[in-house]
Design a protein around this motif. Structure first.
Motif, PDB file in Angstrom:
ATOM      1  N   THR A   1       0.836  -1.189   0.000  1.00 43.64           N
ATOM      2  CA  THR A   1       0.000   0.000   0.000  1.00 43.64           C
ATOM      3  C   THR A   1       0.878   1.248   0.000  1.00 43.64           C
ATOM      4  O   THR A   1       1.758   1.392   0.847  1.00 43.64           O
ATOM      5  CB  THR A   1      -0.909   0.020   1.243  1.00 43.64           C
TER       6      THR A   1
ATOM      7  N   ARG B   1      -8.622  12.226  11.386  1.00 42.86           N
ATOM      8  CA  ARG B   1      -9.334  10.961  11.563  1.00 42.86           C
ATOM      9  C   ARG B   1      -9.909  10.473  10.234  1.00 42.86           C
ATOM     10  O   ARG B   1      -9.897   9.269   9.952  1.00 42.86           O
ATOM     11  CB  ARG B   1     -10.435  11.124  12.607  1.00 42.86           C
TER      12      ARG B   1
ATOM     13  N   GLU C   1      -7.154   8.825   8.511  1.00 43.83           N
ATOM     14  CA  GLU C   1      -6.854   7.532   9.128  1.00 43.83           C
ATOM     15  C   GLU C   1      -7.852   6.460   8.683  1.00 43.83           C
ATOM     16  O   GLU C   1      -7.471   5.315   8.405  1.00 43.83           O
ATOM     17  CB  GLU C   1      -6.878   7.666  10.650  1.00 43.83           C
ATOM     18  N   ILE C   2      -9.126   6.826   8.613  1.00 43.22           N
ATOM     19  CA  ILE C   2     -10.142   5.881   8.136  1.00 43.22           C
ATOM     20  C   ILE C   2      -9.809   5.431   6.717  1.00 43.22           C
ATOM     21  O   ILE C   2      -9.898   4.245   6.381  1.00 43.22           O
ATOM     22  CB  ILE C   2     -11.541   6.525   8.194  1.00 43.22           C
TER      23      ILE C   2
ATOM     24  N   ARG D   1      -6.845   5.353   5.297  1.00 44.38           N
ATOM     25  CA  ARG D   1      -5.657   4.481   5.327  1.00 44.38           C
ATOM     26  C   ARG D   1      -6.036   3.057   5.721  1.00 44.38           C
ATOM     27  O   ARG D   1      -5.547   2.084   5.131  1.00 44.38           O
ATOM     28  CB  ARG D   1      -4.617   5.039   6.307  1.00 44.38           C
ATOM     29  N   ASN D   2      -6.887   2.940   6.725  1.00 46.60           N
ATOM     30  CA  ASN D   2      -7.313   1.606   7.159  1.00 46.60           C
ATOM     31  C   ASN D   2      -8.026   0.863   6.034  1.00 46.60           C
ATOM     32  O   ASN D   2      -7.812  -0.337   5.825  1.00 46.60           O
ATOM     33  CB  ASN D   2      -8.223   1.719   8.381  1.00 46.60           C
ATOM     34  N   HIS D   3      -8.863   1.567   5.300  1.00 47.89           N
ATOM     35  CA  HIS D   3      -9.588   0.932   4.202  1.00 47.89           C
ATOM     36  C   HIS D   3      -8.655   0.583   3.047  1.00 47.89           C
ATOM     37  O   HIS D   3      -8.848  -0.445   2.385  1.00 47.89           O
ATOM     38  CB  HIS D   3     -10.725   1.831   3.726  1.00 47.89           C
TER      39      HIS D   3
ATOM     40  N   ARG E   1      -5.540  -0.368   3.221  1.00 42.65           N
ATOM     41  CA  ARG E   1      -4.824  -1.597   3.581  1.00 42.65           C
ATOM     42  C   ARG E   1      -5.754  -2.810   3.525  1.00 42.65           C
ATOM     43  O   ARG E   1      -5.359  -3.886   3.061  1.00 42.65           O
ATOM     44  CB  ARG E   1      -4.206  -1.446   4.970  1.00 42.65           C
ATOM     45  N   HIS E   2      -6.986  -2.621   4.004  1.00 42.45           N
ATOM     46  CA  HIS E   2      -7.956  -3.715   3.954  1.00 42.45           C
ATOM     47  C   HIS E   2      -8.285  -4.074   2.509  1.00 42.45           C
ATOM     48  O   HIS E   2      -8.422  -5.257   2.152  1.00 42.45           O
ATOM     49  CB  HIS E   2      -9.231  -3.321   4.702  1.00 42.45           C
TER      50      HIS E   2
ATOM     51  N   GLU F   1     -15.740  -2.157  -1.670  1.00 45.25           N
ATOM     52  CA  GLU F   1     -14.800  -1.584  -0.707  1.00 45.25           C
ATOM     53  C   GLU F   1     -14.946  -0.066  -0.620  1.00 45.25           C
ATOM     54  O   GLU F   1     -14.880   0.519   0.468  1.00 45.25           O
ATOM     55  CB  GLU F   1     -13.368  -1.956  -1.097  1.00 45.25           C
TER      56      GLU F   1
ATOM     57  N   HIS G   1     -16.040   2.126   2.633  1.00 46.90           N
ATOM     58  CA  HIS G   1     -15.255   3.284   3.073  1.00 46.90           C
ATOM     59  C   HIS G   1     -16.145   4.507   3.251  1.00 46.90           C
ATOM     60  O   HIS G   1     -16.085   5.205   4.269  1.00 46.90           O
ATOM     61  CB  HIS G   1     -14.158   3.572   2.048  1.00 46.90           C
TER      62      HIS G   1
ATOM     63  N   ASP H   1     -18.310   4.295   6.365  1.00 52.00           N
ATOM     64  CA  ASP H   1     -17.567   4.546   7.602  1.00 52.00           C
ATOM     65  C   ASP H   1     -17.280   6.037   7.780  1.00 52.00           C
ATOM     66  O   ASP H   1     -17.350   6.562   8.900  1.00 52.00           O
ATOM     67  CB  ASP H   1     -16.254   3.761   7.595  1.00 52.00           C
TER      68      ASP H   1
END
Length: 209
Positions: A28, A131, A134-135, A137-139, A141-142, A170, A174, A177
């Motif tokens: 990523t 934030r 950050e959300i 980034r998490n998505h 990677r997922h 996906e 995202h 969220d």
């Protein structure tokens, strides 16, 4: 009290087909930048109007906001042949986030009370937008793990269709969220600001003793 409107962040995603490689792998790639827009105003009411007039314009709502995070997904996927079937060889998701924050040009000349309110609000806007990044980034990677976890298909046309289907799912996850986070933040804004202002005021009083 300032009005803070929390926009729903839109995400774009585009995947390109590359040359086949031998092993499934992913990496990523994430980039983040921060830019500022300047506002004037000498009173709380003027600051409120300046934020509403000069903040970043959100295309999906047609309104301006005190801060924003521009999010863009992209990347590449390659396919390989495994036992006569088409499989994902590599998946690389890229994510670009650009955080846009306000900068008050009269902050050095502000009264203590107005400076306290501004510093509290500006810090909360920054936390909120960080934030969102950050959300994303998490998505990202997922998303990459999900692509690498796809089972082989009979041919690469079917595999590409599965990738497109997963991409859409996906991105939708995202966006949900991000919207959920905005709703929670909006519902708690008044209580959060009162708590943060009180904390900063108490800290100032302790420092003056």
């Amino acid at each position: 009290m300032f009005r803070v409107r929390n926009p729903l962040r839109a995400a774009l995603i585009a995947f390109l087909v590359g040359l086949p490689l031998s092993n499934a792998s992913g990496e990523t790639l994430i980039s983040k930048s921060v830019t500022y827009f300047s506002i004037g105003g000498r009173t709380a009411a003027e600051l409120d109007r300046a934020l509403a007039a000069s903040g970043p314009l959100m295309k999906n709502t047609g309104t301006r906001h005190p801060g924003a995070t521009r999010i863009k997904f992209g990347g590449t996927i390659t396919y390989v042949s495994r036992r006569g079937r088409c499989a994902v060889g590599t998946a690389r998701v890229t994510l670009s986030t650009r955080i846009i924050l306000p900068r008050w040009k009269y902050r050095p000349q502000a009264s203590r009370d107005l400076a306290l309110v501004w510093d509290t609000l500006a810090a909360d806007i920054k936390r909120h937008e960080e934030r969102h990044a950050e959300i994303a980034r998490n998505h990202a990677r997922h998303m990459e793990r999900a692509f690498l976890g796809l089972k082989p298909e009979a041919d690469c046309e079917l595999m590409q269709a599965r990738v497109a289907e997963l991409s859409a799912a996906e991105v939708a996850s995202h966006d949900k969220d991000q919207a959920r986070f905005d709703r929670t933040e909006a519902a708690n804004f008044d209580r959060r600001m009162i708590r943060l202002l009180q904390y900063r005021l108490d800290s100032l009083k302790k420092a003056e003793r």
